[in-house]
Design a protein around this motif. Structure first.
Motif, PDB file in Angstrom:
ATOM      1  N   GLY A 292      -6.641 -20.363  11.720  1.00 55.12           N
ATOM      2  CA  GLY A 292      -6.636 -18.943  12.050  1.00 55.12           C
ATOM      3  C   GLY A 292      -7.100 -18.690  13.471  1.00 55.12           C
ATOM      4  N   SER A 293      -8.133 -19.405  13.905  1.00 58.73           N
ATOM      5  CA  SER A 293      -8.635 -19.237  15.277  1.00 58.73           C
ATOM      6  C   SER A 293      -7.552 -19.567  16.290  1.00 58.73           C
ATOM      7  CB  SER A 293      -9.858 -20.135  15.498  1.00 58.73           C
ATOM      8  OG  SER A 293     -10.894 -19.811  14.602  1.00 58.73           O
ATOM      9  N   LEU A 294      -6.832 -20.657  16.045  1.00 55.16           N
ATOM     10  CA  LEU A 294      -5.796 -21.070  16.983  1.00 55.16           C
ATOM     11  C   LEU A 294      -4.618 -20.098  16.976  1.00 55.16           C
ATOM     12  CD1 LEU A 294      -4.920 -23.397  18.924  1.00 55.16           C
ATOM     13  CD2 LEU A 294      -3.642 -24.334  16.999  1.00 55.16           C
ATOM     14  N   LEU A 295      -4.210 -19.681  15.791  1.00 53.74           N
ATOM     15  CA  LEU A 295      -3.067 -18.771  15.693  1.00 53.74           C
ATOM     16  C   LEU A 295      -3.368 -17.426  16.353  1.00 53.74           C
ATOM     17  CD1 LEU A 295      -2.140 -19.656  12.025  1.00 53.74           C
ATOM     18  CD2 LEU A 295      -0.600 -19.945  13.982  1.00 53.74           C
ATOM     19  N   ARG A 296      -4.574 -16.905  16.133  1.00 53.72           N
ATOM     20  CA  ARG A 296      -4.930 -15.624  16.750  1.00 53.72           C
ATOM     21  C   ARG A 296      -5.034 -15.750  18.266  1.00 53.72           C
ATOM     22  NH1 ARG A 296      -8.189 -15.516  12.105  1.00 53.72           N
ATOM     23  NH2 ARG A 296      -9.990 -16.294  13.271  1.00 53.72           N
ATOM     24  N   ALA A 297      -5.555 -16.894  18.728  1.00 48.75           N
ATOM     25  CA  ALA A 297      -5.706 -17.087  20.170  1.00 48.75           C
ATOM     26  C   ALA A 297      -4.355 -17.159  20.876  1.00 48.75           C
ATOM     27  CB  ALA A 297      -6.504 -18.364  20.441  1.00 48.75           C
ATOM     28  N   ASN A 298      -3.346 -17.672  20.184  1.00 48.54           N
ATOM     29  CA  ASN A 298      -2.033 -17.879  20.803  1.00 48.54           C
ATOM     30  C   ASN A 298      -1.017 -16.799  20.471  1.00 48.54           C
ATOM     31  OD1 ASN A 298      -2.935 -20.267  21.963  1.00 48.54           O
ATOM     32  ND2 ASN A 298      -2.273 -21.536  20.244  1.00 48.54           N
ATOM     33  N   CYS A 299      -1.413 -15.818  19.686  1.00 50.25           N
ATOM     34  CA  CYS A 299      -0.464 -14.763  19.299  1.00 50.25           C
ATOM     35  C   CYS A 299      -0.435 -13.671  20.374  1.00 50.25           C
ATOM     36  CB  CYS A 299      -0.883 -14.163  17.954  1.00 50.25           C
ATOM     37  SG  CYS A 299       0.300 -12.965  17.290  1.00 50.25           S
ATOM     38  N   PRO A 300       0.732 -13.344  20.916  1.00 48.51           N
ATOM     39  CA  PRO A 300       0.810 -12.279  21.935  1.00 48.51           C
ATOM     40  C   PRO A 300       0.277 -10.957  21.391  1.00 48.51           C
ATOM     41  CG  PRO A 300       2.863 -13.512  21.814  1.00 48.51           C
ATOM     42  CD  PRO A 300       2.050 -13.932  20.638  1.00 48.51           C
ATOM     43  N   PRO A 301      -0.399 -10.158  22.213  1.00 46.56           N
ATOM     44  CA  PRO A 301      -1.025  -8.915  21.734  1.00 46.56           C
ATOM     45  C   PRO A 301      -0.072  -7.965  21.028  1.00 46.56           C
ATOM     46  CG  PRO A 301      -1.812  -9.467  23.936  1.00 46.56           C
ATOM     47  CD  PRO A 301      -0.720 -10.439  23.633  1.00 46.56           C
ATOM     48  N   VAL A 302       1.121  -7.811  21.560  1.00 44.01           N
ATOM     49  CA  VAL A 302       2.062  -6.875  20.940  1.00 44.01           C
ATOM     50  C   VAL A 302       2.440  -7.340  19.547  1.00 44.01           C
ATOM     51  CG1 VAL A 302       4.375  -5.877  21.101  1.00 44.01           C
ATOM     52  CG2 VAL A 302       2.954  -6.072  23.161  1.00 44.01           C
ATOM     53  N   ARG A 303       2.663  -8.643  19.398  1.00 43.00           N
ATOM     54  CA  ARG A 303       3.030  -9.180  18.087  1.00 43.00           C
ATOM     55  C   ARG A 303       1.843  -9.092  17.133  1.00 43.00           C
ATOM     56  NH1 ARG A 303       5.616 -14.477  18.983  1.00 43.00           N
ATOM     57  NH2 ARG A 303       3.778 -15.641  18.301  1.00 43.00           N
ATOM     58  N   ALA A 304       0.636  -9.294  17.650  1.00 43.33           N
ATOM     59  CA  ALA A 304      -0.558  -9.187  16.804  1.00 43.33           C
ATOM     60  C   ALA A 304      -0.694  -7.770  16.248  1.00 43.33           C
ATOM     61  CB  ALA A 304      -1.798  -9.566  17.597  1.00 43.33           C
ATOM     62  N   GLN A 305      -0.462  -6.776  17.107  1.00 42.61           N
ATOM     63  CA  GLN A 305      -0.536  -5.396  16.624  1.00 42.61           C
ATOM     64  C   GLN A 305       0.541  -5.116  15.592  1.00 42.61           C
ATOM     65  OE1 GLN A 305      -0.424  -2.962  20.237  1.00 42.61           O
ATOM     66  NE2 GLN A 305      -2.644  -2.666  20.062  1.00 42.61           N
ATOM     67  N   SER A 306       1.722  -5.659  15.810  1.00 41.51           N
ATOM     68  CA  SER A 306       2.818  -5.468  14.850  1.00 41.51           C
ATOM     69  C   SER A 306       2.454  -6.059  13.490  1.00 41.51           C
ATOM     70  CB  SER A 306       4.087  -6.125  15.386  1.00 41.51           C
ATOM     71  OG  SER A 306       5.128  -6.063  14.423  1.00 41.51           O
ATOM     72  N   HIS A 307       1.850  -7.252  13.501  1.00 45.74           N
ATOM     73  CA  HIS A 307       1.429  -7.879  12.248  1.00 45.74           C
ATOM     74  C   HIS A 307       0.449  -6.982  11.496  1.00 45.74           C
ATOM     75  CE1 HIS A 307       3.550 -11.460  13.130  1.00 45.74           C
ATOM     76  NE2 HIS A 307       2.644 -12.054  13.898  1.00 45.74           N
ATOM     77  N   GLN A 308      -0.508  -6.418  12.209  1.00 41.80           N
ATOM     78  CA  GLN A 308      -1.550  -5.645  11.535  1.00 41.80           C
ATOM     79  C   GLN A 308      -1.036  -4.294  11.053  1.00 41.80           C
ATOM     80  OE1 GLN A 308      -5.683  -6.764  13.337  1.00 41.80           O
ATOM     81  NE2 GLN A 308      -4.161  -7.049  14.937  1.00 41.80           N
ATOM     82  N   ARG A 309      -0.093  -3.723  11.783  1.00 42.35           N
ATOM     83  CA  ARG A 309       0.536  -2.496  11.271  1.00 42.35           C
ATOM     84  C   ARG A 309       1.313  -2.795   9.993  1.00 42.35           C
ATOM     85  NH1 ARG A 309       1.544  -1.562  16.857  1.00 42.35           N
ATOM     86  NH2 ARG A 309       3.687  -2.345  16.656  1.00 42.35           N
ATOM     87  N   ALA A 310       1.999  -3.923   9.964  1.00 39.17           N
ATOM     88  CA  ALA A 310       2.768  -4.298   8.776  1.00 39.17           C
ATOM     89  C   ALA A 310       1.841  -4.538   7.583  1.00 39.17           C
ATOM     90  CB  ALA A 310       3.594  -5.552   9.062  1.00 39.17           C
ATOM     91  N   LEU A 311       0.711  -5.177   7.821  1.00 37.49           N
ATOM     92  CA  LEU A 311      -0.237  -5.425   6.734  1.00 37.49           C
ATOM     93  C   LEU A 311      -0.799  -4.111   6.186  1.00 37.49           C
ATOM     94  CD1 LEU A 311      -2.071  -8.447   8.356  1.00 37.49           C
ATOM     95  CD2 LEU A 311      -0.891  -8.523   6.145  1.00 37.49           C
ATOM     96  N   ALA A 312      -1.152  -3.187   7.089  1.00 42.69           N
ATOM     97  CA  ALA A 312      -1.683  -1.897   6.642  1.00 42.69           C
ATOM     98  C   ALA A 312      -0.648  -1.135   5.824  1.00 42.69           C
ATOM     99  CB  ALA A 312      -2.125  -1.073   7.846  1.00 42.69           C
ATOM    100  N   ALA A 313       0.582  -1.092   6.317  1.00 47.55           N
ATOM    101  CA  ALA A 313       1.639  -0.376   5.594  1.00 47.55           C
ATOM    102  C   ALA A 313       1.908  -1.040   4.244  1.00 47.55           C
ATOM    103  CB  ALA A 313       2.913  -0.357   6.433  1.00 47.55           C
ATOM    104  N   GLY A 314       1.910  -2.385   4.221  1.00 51.47           N
ATOM    105  CA  GLY A 314       2.165  -3.086   2.973  1.00 51.47           C
ATOM    106  C   GLY A 314       1.099  -2.827   1.933  1.00 51.47           C
ATOM    107  N   LEU A 315      -0.174  -2.810   2.369  1.00 48.56           N
ATOM    108  CA  LEU A 315      -1.259  -2.568   1.422  1.00 48.56           C
ATOM    109  C   LEU A 315      -1.260  -1.117   0.952  1.00 48.56           C
ATOM    110  CD1 LEU A 315      -3.668  -3.647  -0.093  1.00 48.56           C
ATOM    111  CD2 LEU A 315      -5.085  -3.253   1.935  1.00 48.56           C
ATOM    112  N   GLU A 316      -0.972  -0.194   1.847  1.00 52.70           N
ATOM    113  CA  GLU A 316      -0.905   1.218   1.452  1.00 52.70           C
ATOM    114  C   GLU A 316       0.205   1.445   0.430  1.00 52.70           C
ATOM    115  OE1 GLU A 316      -0.536   2.733   5.413  1.00 52.70           O
ATOM    116  OE2 GLU A 316      -2.510   3.715   5.318  1.00 52.70           O
ATOM    117  N   ALA A 317       1.279   0.697   0.560  1.00 53.45           N
ATOM    118  CA  ALA A 317       2.402   0.845  -0.369  1.00 53.45           C
ATOM    119  C   ALA A 317       2.036   0.399  -1.781  1.00 53.45           C
ATOM    120  CB  ALA A 317       3.603   0.029   0.123  1.00 53.45           C
ATOM    121  N   THR A 318       1.038  -0.484  -1.914  1.00 54.81           N
ATOM    122  CA  THR A 318       0.613  -0.951  -3.243  1.00 54.81           C
ATOM    123  C   THR A 318      -0.360   0.006  -3.905  1.00 54.81           C
ATOM    124  OG1 THR A 318      -1.305  -2.211  -2.448  1.00 54.81           O
ATOM    125  CG2 THR A 318       0.838  -3.332  -2.421  1.00 54.81           C
TER     126      THR A 318
END
Length: 853
Positions: A292-318
């Protein structure tokens, strides 16, 4: 080479497979970095010591396509092309016997090398040891040619031992826990963390103790190793792993709704993710925390934000039905740059505080404050500020919010937080009580009024007589607040020395909390702390230590000062009781690490613990300094925690050589404890005074008649035996202390018994008591007390102690000689000398004197 730690059983098993008459060899199988090569090094060294010829080879990706490539170093240069296998065998048969062939990374062997090893094993030409990764080529053991031994990660205890041996010094508990969590017991990762941490200064020595400073960052060799284990990732695989890096542990259903199912199957097969049950849920985690440390360190900021928006929307949908869901949604929305409502921030901050995630609670509160929602999070924000050692800011914030228009219920809720801050952080009992009185109006509903009762009782439990506070805890209070009054009652019972009742009260508390929540509630650190204190001071040291260590592992946030500070004092107390002075001092230092900042109520306990541990180790200057700081941190409102300062003062005087002053100070502390009905602390002070030469036997006997637990009773028995100058009774008391693990007190009782025996002319009994004392003190570390004077004592040498212990364990003289790598005659001579020193005639009497090993 790093120290060899653990793996004792594996080492023995592999050696048996390589040396027994019917053995053919062994295969060590495990993922990268678990220590297969290090264990192999130990096996090779042992084989060579037995006279075995060892030929070691290393398979690599480069040699995997070359016939006999990995084994080339042990084969002849003139390999005949017509029958290369025959020529290779012929060459091996010319080697000296016995012969062992060792191959690292056998999963990279070429077919010709595997064929040669097959032939060698089947025909018994040599014993073979290979290392391999799981899931790779496994012909050598799947066909029954080699015994397979799986090798996993180190346990937490083994990891801690490896750290301290590699660094040649103690590591503080928080840092050891941090490195354990990051490495997950993988020795290679642990080694690289240590190497990189020392190189950049994150891991350094502070006052003789290694500690980690700052966050763990992946770089250099460590980052390369983690990337190598991740390997090449397909886009769908990387997408799944990155989502998991920002969410683990996450429900399988949620993750599966965002990624391709085939990708999850492939990742689980490659052990890059783990799917496991968590209560009634199935959750997914990364295969290792550093992924996780390595993946977060190497993930571009825009893509990281996209991932977290998707997670929030997915959890809200449940439907976000679980207790922690609002925290997760709020965090993902903040990090993902999504809009977030003040109501969500406030609710999430409440959840974070309830979960004791102080850092997250602070972040959510500050986000709400920045958005103009201070009134919605004021009570949580104030508690965050208090735990962050900013109680003045907390008081100003609450005073400001409470000046606005609020309902009686809301005003009382804020008043509770404000009163707690005024009392436990600022030490102003009068102001704390006045705040509660102002909101206790006739129109206040029953539940808020009951909460005010609980808070008053809790504050009174820290400065009023225990009987008075206990009486108030039986006032009617409706659920769910009744459970909190039960917790206050258990705290009072600890003070009263009624330790068995404490356990019963906490059991009832736990049962009621479970009934109220309907499912497994988060652990209550307050209840755990109270139980730890009761176990330790009641004489159940092993149970207290186990529970305290478990409590420390419960992800205490560094800002949550109350939990770790008091738990460290319990652990330091237990270490002092065992005579482990250096360990007690290390634990006390950790518990008092933040006391230079704004002092809070438990800082007095932490600093008193540091003063006591330093005094026990003979560091008079440190003990005096810690006591002065404890006195400065002490507040009149904190009478109960202040008792720990009074108890420590006598030992600081003793460390400076003033035993008479120490005795007087201990008696003064006992009187101070009696004024509050603090029977447990009074008994401890009276026992200290007895150890300093004061006859406290009658007072202790009367006091402990109303207490329970083996330790207070042993206090009274010890004081009585000293007062009556009864050496045989002191020896019995020593046995009682030893059964509890209170080795320091046992050694002191034996030292007193030896002196009395000698005074009474019983030289043989004096020598026996002295020898038993010496045996106990072999485990001590830098401990000094007035009772443990060494003048006139007859000790066994270190080697005699070893021989005596082995003899009492039932080994013959020849077996002892083999174990100690010496001759039987030497053992005979040692035993003869031991018998002479102790005045015994054989092993039966020796076992009676020293006890079984």
């Amino acid at each position: 080479m790093w120290p060899f730690v653990g793996r004792v059983r594996e080492l023995s098993d592999v050696m048996s497979a390589l040396t027994e008459p019917n053995g053919k060899g062994a295969a060590l199988v495990g993922p990268a970095g678990v220590g297969k090569t290090r264990l192999t090094d130990e096996v090779v060294a042992l084989l060579e010591q037995t006279g075995c010829t060892v030929r070691r080879c290393y398979a690599t990706v480069a040699t995997s396509t070359i016939p006999f490539g990995a084994l080339a170093a042990m084969l002849p240069a003139d390999m005949r092309t017509a029958n290369p296998l025959g020529r290779a065998v012929e060459h091996l048969l010319a080697e000296a016997r016995p012969l062992a062939i060792v191959v690292d990374d056998a999963h990279l062997l070429d077919d010709a090398s595997i064929g040669l090893l097959h032939h060698v094993i089947r025909h018994g030409h040599a014993r073979v040891l290979v290392t391999s990764r799981p899931g790779e080529r496994a012909e050598l053991w799947q066909e029954g040619l080699l015994q397979r031994y799986p090798l996993g990660d180190l346990s937490r205890a083994e990891s801690d031992e490896l750290l301290e041996r590699a660094l040649d010094g103690p590591v503080d508990t928080r840092s050891a826990s941090l490195l354990w969590s990051a490495s997950a017991g993988n020795p290679l990762y642990l080694r690289e963390l240590v190497v990189s941490g020392r190189a950049v200064g994150s891991l350094r020595v502070v006052e003789g103790i290694w500690s980690w400073h700052g966050a763990i960052e992946l770089g250099g060799r460590l980052g390369e190793l983690v990337q190598e284990n991740l390997g090449r990732l397909e886009p769908s695989h990387r997408h799944a792993l990155e989502l998991l890096a920002y969410s683990e542990p996450v429900e399988l259903d949620l993750l599966a709704s965002l990624v391709q199912e085939e990708a999850l199957d492939d990742l689980e097969t490659r052990a890059l993710i783990r799917v496991e049950a968590s209560g009634r849920r199935t959750v997914v985690r990364l295969g290792h925390p550093l992924y996780g440390s390595l993946l977060r360190a190497n993930c571009p900021p825009v893509r990281a934000q996209s991932h977290q928006r998707a997670l929030a929307a997915g959890l809200e949908a449940t439907g976000a039905r679980r207790r922690e869901d609002l925290m997760r949604i709020a965090t993902w929305r903040l990090d993902g740059g999504s809009p977030i409502s003040l109501d969500l921030l406030a609710a999430a901050a409440e959840q974070a505080w309830a979960a004791r995630d102080v850092t997250l609670a602070e972040r959510l509160c500050r986000a709400a404050v920045d958005a103009g929602g201070l009134d919605l999070v004021a009570h949580v924000f104030a508690q965050v500020l208090m735990h962050g050692r900013a109680p003045d800011q907390a008081e100003a914030t609450l005073a400001d919010v409470m000046s606005g228009p609020l309902s009686a219920a809301d005003l009382s809720s804020l008043a509770v937080t404000r009163s707690m801050n005024l009392y436990f952080a600022l030490g102003d009992a009068d102001a704390a009580a006045a705040v509660l009185d102002r909101v206790d109006v006739p129109e206040l509903p029953d539940e808020p009024r009951d909460l005010l009762k609980v808070v008053r009782a809790l504050q009174n439990a820290h400065h009023r007589h225990v009987d008075e506070v206990l009486e108030s805890t039986y006032e009617p209070v409706v659920p769910p607040l009744s459970v909190h009054m039960r917790l206050v009652r258990s705290l009072c019972l600890v003070h009263a020395g009624r330790y068995r009742e404490v356990g019963e009260e906490i059991d009832r508390y736990d049962a009621e909390v479970l009934a109220l929540h309907g499912d497994t509630p988060p652990p209550d650190h307050g209840a755990l702390r109270v139980r730890c204190f009761a176990l330790a001071h009641g004489g159940h040291l092993a149970e207290a230590e186990s529970l305290a260590l478990t409590t420390l592992e419960m992800s205490f946030d560094e800002l949550a000062f109350i939990g770790p500070t008091s738990i460290y004092s319990v652990l330091s107390f237990c270490a002092r009781m065992r005579g482990h002075g250096a360990q007690a001092l290390r634990l006390a230092r950790e518990g008092s690490a933040k006391t230079e900042e704004q002092p809070l109520i438990f800082d007095t306990i932490a600093l008193a613990s540091l003063a006591s541990a330093a005094a026990l180790c003979g560091d008079a200057d440190l003990a005096h300094d810690a006591l002065a700081r404890a006195e400065k941190a002490r507040r009149p409102a904190w009478r109960w925690t202040g008792l720990s300062v009074s108890l420590a003062r006598s030992w600081v005087l003793a460390a400076a050589g003033d035993v008479r002053g120490a005795a007087n100070s201990a008696m003064a502390a006992a009187d101070e404890c009696a004024e509050l009905g603090a029977l447990g602390s009074e008994a401890q002070a009276l026992h200290d005074a007895a150890r300093f030469g004061v006859d406290t036997s009658l007072r202790l006997a009367a006091l402990t008649s109303t207490m329970d637990g083996p330790l207070p009773l042993a206090y009274a028995a010890h004081a009585t035996a000293l007062a009556h100058a009864a050496p045989t009774v002191l020896e019995a008391v020593a046995a009682d202390f030893l059964r509890m693990g209170a080795t320091l007190y046992a050694a002191e009782a034996l030292a007193s018994a030896a002196r009395l025996h000698r005074t009474q002319g019983n030289i043989r009994a004096a020598s026996q008591a002295s020898a038993r004392q010496a045996l106990l003190m072999r485990e001590f570390d830098g401990v000094r007390t007035p009772a443990l004077r060494v003048d006139g004592l007859t000790h066994l040498t270190r080697r005699q102690v070893e021989v005596a212990r082995l003899a009492t364990s039932g080994l013959t003289n020849q077996q002892i000689a083999e174990k100690l790598h010496t001759s039987k005659r030497t053992v005979d001579n040692h035993l003869h000398a031991i018998y002479g020193v102790l005045g015994v005639t054989g092993r039966d009497e020796l076992r009676t004197v020293l006890g079984p090993s």
